[in-house]
Design a protein around this motif. Structure first.
Motif, PDB file in Angstrom:
ATOM      1  N   LEU A 250     -24.165  12.159   5.890  1.00 50.81           N
ATOM      2  CA  LEU A 250     -24.521  11.797   4.523  1.00 50.81           C
ATOM      3  C   LEU A 250     -23.272  11.589   3.678  1.00 50.81           C
ATOM      4  O   LEU A 250     -23.177  10.638   2.891  1.00 50.81           O
ATOM      5  CB  LEU A 250     -25.393  12.895   3.916  1.00 50.81           C
ATOM      6  N   GLN A 251     -22.293  12.459   3.836  1.00 51.03           N
ATOM      7  CA  GLN A 251     -21.050  12.328   3.074  1.00 51.03           C
ATOM      8  C   GLN A 251     -20.323  11.033   3.419  1.00 51.03           C
ATOM      9  O   GLN A 251     -19.771  10.361   2.542  1.00 51.03           O
ATOM     10  CB  GLN A 251     -20.146  13.535   3.335  1.00 51.03           C
ATOM     11  N   GLU A 252     -20.324  10.682   4.688  1.00 54.43           N
ATOM     12  CA  GLU A 252     -19.665   9.449   5.106  1.00 54.43           C
ATOM     13  C   GLU A 252     -20.319   8.232   4.457  1.00 54.43           C
ATOM     14  O   GLU A 252     -19.628   7.339   3.954  1.00 54.43           O
ATOM     15  CB  GLU A 252     -19.735   9.327   6.634  1.00 54.43           C
ATOM     16  N   GLU A 253     -21.644   8.199   4.465  1.00 55.84           N
ATOM     17  CA  GLU A 253     -22.354   7.068   3.849  1.00 55.84           C
ATOM     18  C   GLU A 253     -22.101   7.016   2.346  1.00 55.84           C
ATOM     19  O   GLU A 253     -21.847   5.954   1.780  1.00 55.84           O
ATOM     20  CB  GLU A 253     -23.858   7.184   4.121  1.00 55.84           C
ATOM     21  N   PHE A 254     -22.154   8.174   1.683  1.00 55.32           N
ATOM     22  CA  PHE A 254     -21.938   8.187   0.236  1.00 55.32           C
ATOM     23  C   PHE A 254     -20.497   7.833  -0.114  1.00 55.32           C
ATOM     24  O   PHE A 254     -20.237   7.206  -1.150  1.00 55.32           O
ATOM     25  CB  PHE A 254     -22.304   9.552  -0.347  1.00 55.32           C
ATOM     26  N   PHE A 255     -19.557   8.214   0.739  1.00 56.58           N
ATOM     27  CA  PHE A 255     -18.153   7.853   0.523  1.00 56.58           C
ATOM     28  C   PHE A 255     -17.995   6.334   0.444  1.00 56.58           C
ATOM     29  O   PHE A 255     -17.333   5.809  -0.459  1.00 56.58           O
ATOM     30  CB  PHE A 255     -17.292   8.427   1.655  1.00 56.58           C
ATOM     31  N   ASN A 259     -17.013   4.105  -2.834  1.00 51.61           N
ATOM     32  CA  ASN A 259     -15.863   3.203  -2.832  1.00 51.61           C
ATOM     33  C   ASN A 259     -16.238   1.801  -3.289  1.00 51.61           C
ATOM     34  O   ASN A 259     -15.527   1.187  -4.101  1.00 51.61           O
ATOM     35  CB  ASN A 259     -15.250   3.141  -1.427  1.00 51.61           C
ATOM     36  N   GLU A 260     -17.343   1.283  -2.750  1.00 55.79           N
ATOM     37  CA  GLU A 260     -17.710  -0.089  -3.096  1.00 55.79           C
ATOM     38  C   GLU A 260     -18.048  -0.214  -4.570  1.00 55.79           C
ATOM     39  O   GLU A 260     -17.667  -1.182  -5.223  1.00 55.79           O
ATOM     40  CB  GLU A 260     -18.880  -0.559  -2.236  1.00 55.79           C
ATOM     41  N   LEU A 261     -18.765   0.751  -5.106  1.00 54.63           N
ATOM     42  CA  LEU A 261     -19.104   0.711  -6.525  1.00 54.63           C
ATOM     43  C   LEU A 261     -17.858   0.849  -7.396  1.00 54.63           C
ATOM     44  O   LEU A 261     -17.669   0.107  -8.365  1.00 54.63           O
ATOM     45  CB  LEU A 261     -20.104   1.830  -6.854  1.00 54.63           C
ATOM     46  N   HIS A 262     -17.006   1.781  -7.042  1.00 54.76           N
ATOM     47  CA  HIS A 262     -15.815   2.044  -7.848  1.00 54.76           C
ATOM     48  C   HIS A 262     -14.863   0.854  -7.832  1.00 54.76           C
ATOM     49  O   HIS A 262     -14.271   0.492  -8.867  1.00 54.76           O
ATOM     50  CB  HIS A 262     -15.111   3.301  -7.334  1.00 54.76           C
ATOM     51  N   GLN A 263     -14.723   0.224  -6.688  1.00 56.84           N
ATOM     52  CA  GLN A 263     -13.797  -0.902  -6.575  1.00 56.84           C
ATOM     53  C   GLN A 263     -14.259  -2.125  -7.358  1.00 56.84           C
ATOM     54  O   GLN A 263     -13.448  -2.999  -7.684  1.00 56.84           O
ATOM     55  CB  GLN A 263     -13.605  -1.253  -5.100  1.00 56.84           C
ATOM     56  N   THR A 264     -15.546  -2.205  -7.634  1.00 62.76           N
ATOM     57  CA  THR A 264     -16.067  -3.333  -8.408  1.00 62.76           C
ATOM     58  C   THR A 264     -16.419  -2.915  -9.835  1.00 62.76           C
ATOM     59  O   THR A 264     -17.207  -3.577 -10.516  1.00 62.76           O
ATOM     60  CB  THR A 264     -17.315  -3.920  -7.727  1.00 62.76           C
ATOM     61  N   SER A 265     -15.838  -1.792 -10.293  1.00 61.90           N
ATOM     62  CA  SER A 265     -15.988  -1.299 -11.673  1.00 61.90           C
ATOM     63  C   SER A 265     -17.437  -0.992 -12.034  1.00 61.90           C
ATOM     64  O   SER A 265     -17.847  -1.156 -13.187  1.00 61.90           O
ATOM     65  CB  SER A 265     -15.404  -2.309 -12.666  1.00 61.90           C
ATOM     66  N   ARG A 266     -18.210  -0.557 -11.045  1.00 61.32           N
ATOM     67  CA  ARG A 266     -19.555  -0.064 -11.345  1.00 61.32           C
ATOM     68  C   ARG A 266     -19.450   1.416 -11.706  1.00 61.32           C
ATOM     69  O   ARG A 266     -18.659   2.150 -11.132  1.00 61.32           O
ATOM     70  CB  ARG A 266     -20.486  -0.241 -10.139  1.00 61.32           C
ATOM     71  N   GLN A 267     -20.291   1.851 -12.636  1.00 66.23           N
ATOM     72  CA  GLN A 267     -20.203   3.220 -13.135  1.00 66.23           C
ATOM     73  C   GLN A 267     -20.942   4.191 -12.219  1.00 66.23           C
ATOM     74  O   GLN A 267     -22.052   3.921 -11.759  1.00 66.23           O
ATOM     75  CB  GLN A 267     -20.801   3.320 -14.535  1.00 66.23           C
ATOM     76  N   ILE A 268     -20.314   5.343 -11.955  1.00 66.74           N
ATOM     77  CA  ILE A 268     -20.908   6.416 -11.155  1.00 66.74           C
ATOM     78  C   ILE A 268     -20.913   7.693 -11.996  1.00 66.74           C
ATOM     79  O   ILE A 268     -19.880   8.054 -12.574  1.00 66.74           O
ATOM     80  CB  ILE A 268     -20.112   6.668  -9.863  1.00 66.74           C
TER      81      ILE A 268
END
Length: 474
Positions: A250-255, A259-268
């Motif tokens: 689960l951690q691997e998938e969420f990682f 990353n993909e969201l953060h790299q495209t300036s999506r908010q988490i």
């Protein structure tokens, strides 16, 4: 000809039975809003196809009520059937929908997001904007959040993120004890973005639900659709991330999602019951990413904040007329906003059901029944389940089982309500104690009993009696 129409006729007969059972399990407003327009268009030994009148209804059923529908179908057929929801704008009309053939696996896959969305551009998409309104609870807004010294920084950080998503603090990590308002802030961010940034796709998910969907995606070979669901959104709200501890896959998938969201300036935005550096079995890569943004702590509220919360919940007239009652409750329920609000609800319900004046003496009586002495015995899941079984005359196995008999369902829902108000368990944690149900079943039960307590004396008495037995050990 008869054989060709048989799956359609079977579907109609089956849904008539299930609709009646469902109608008994939800209130009238919920039924008319989300269930009344459903039609069954196909049923065989493996699956049922349900036609729904809009994408809004489809999203709501998938996110909130699908487990309930699945349980009712299982009771009616004696087997676990796959459920497919199909949007059909004629589904609510007078004419039954045309029969649909069995879907192929490819038909259930979502199309890939447009190129602009994959690159992080937040272009308007009105259909998505409509769907995402159902991923957050509209009752939880910034206006409804009472601030004080214990939560002011977290509130300000959440507000800043909502006003400039992807630009202020990314990620925003909010941590604190159970029942202190973390989930409220998550939903408030989602509601603000929904109302002020049309077209941005919001996803709210408890981390346990994220795990369950991930496992289902692997089992059904639909991981691409699962990845798109979370990696195409513009705002991802993840609740109770501590549940990921110790789960490497689960951690691997969420990682990778992070990353993909953060790299495209999506908010988490993430919530947890502890700070990132206190996890013992969390991937170092995830820990460092959680700590790369802003971390905000929510503490138990002080007396003034507790009073403000009670005044807000009670309403202006009641707050003025019964300030002594609110002060008594605020003095005696200190560490958990959920219990604070639950105590007020119990006192108000008792006064309403029994036609009594709202007094400090009444509050003393109700709070003693709720919490007993200042040093209560430990309340474990087994204590609650045993007390429920004893009160209603069912076996614990029945309470946690799958039967949908009306008296048993009521007992189960009351037990879930009490679970929520006398323990610090989250919705997913409560669901696990009741046979591994979906957390949305618990949410539905808590909401339904909260409403019925104000309308039916029998329900109020049963809730109160169960709490008293749990507190006293009887």
């Amino acid at each position: 000809m008869g054989e060709a129409n048989e799956p359609v006729e079977n579907a109609e007969r089956l849904w008539m039975l299930c609709a009646e059972a469902l109608h008994n399990q939800v209130n009238e407003a919920t039924w008319k809003t989300w269930f009344d327009g459903i039609r069954a268009s196909w049923a065989d030994d493996e699956q049922v196809v349900l036609s729904v009148p809009s994408s809004l209804v489809k999203e709501r059923l998938e996110s909130r009520y699908l487990t309930l529908v699945r349980e009712v179908l299982a009771d009616a057929t004696g087997k676990q059937l796959a459920i497919r929801l199909v949007v059909d704008t004629d589904a609510a009309g007078e004419q039954p929908p045309l029969p649909l053939p069995p879907p192929s696996a490819a038909a259930t896959e979502k199309p890939p997001p447009p190129a602009a969305a994959r690159q992080g551009q937040w272009e308007p998409d009105q259909s998505r904007a409509a769907e995402q309104a159902l991923s957050v609870d509209t009752d939880y807004t910034f206006d409804a959040f009472v601030t004080g010294p214990s939560n002011r920084f977290a509130h300000a950080a959440a507000r800043s993120v909502a006003e400039t998503p992807g630009k202020s603090y990314n990620p925003l990590y909010i941590h604190g004890g159970v029942g202190l308002g973390k989930t409220h802030l998550l939903h408030a961010i989602g509601n603000y973005v929904r109302d002020n940034f049309r077209g941005r796709l919001v996803r709210y998910v408890p981390s346990e639900t994220f795990l369950n969907e991930f496992v289902d995606a692997i089992r059904t070979n639909t991981t691409p659709a699962f990845k798109r669901r979370y990696r195409e959104c513009h705002l991802l709200l993840v609740d109770d991330v501590q549940f990921m501890e110790g789960k490497e896959g689960l951690q691997e998938e969420f990682f990778h999602t992070f990353n993909e969201l953060h790299q495209t300036s999506r908010q988490i935005v993430i919530t947890s019951d502890r700070p990132p550096n206190s996890f013992t079995t969390l991937d170092d890569r995830l820990r460092s990413r959680f700590m790369s943004g802003l971390t905000a702590t929510v503490q138990p509220p002080d007396l003034e904040t507790r009073l403000a919360i009670l005044r807000s919940k009670a309403g202006e007239e009641a707050a003025t007329k019964h300030s002594d009652v609110l002060e008594y409750i605020a003095d005696n329920v200190k560490d958990n906003i959920r219990q604070l609000e639950g105590a007020l609800t119990q006192v108000l319900a008792h006064a309403s059901v029994y036609g009594q004046h709202l007094t400090v003496e009444l509050a003393e009586e109700v709070l003693f029944d709720l919490f007993g002495t200042n040093q209560p015995r430990p309340i474990t899941p087994r204590v609650i389940l045993d007390a429920t079984a004893s009160l209603f005359g069912f076996a614990v196995e029945d309470i946690c089982g799958t039967s949908r008999r009306r008296p048993l369902v009521t007992a189960r829902q009351i037990s879930m309500y009490v679970f929520r108000h006398v323990t610090d368990y989250s919705y997913p944690a409560i669901a696990r104690e009741f046979g591994g149900r979906d957390h949305t079943t618990v949410i539905h039960a808590v909401e339904k009993i909260s409403t019925l307590m104000k309308e039916k004396r029998q329900i109020y008495d049963q809730v109160n009696e169960l709490m008293a037995r749990i507190s006293s050990g009887g």
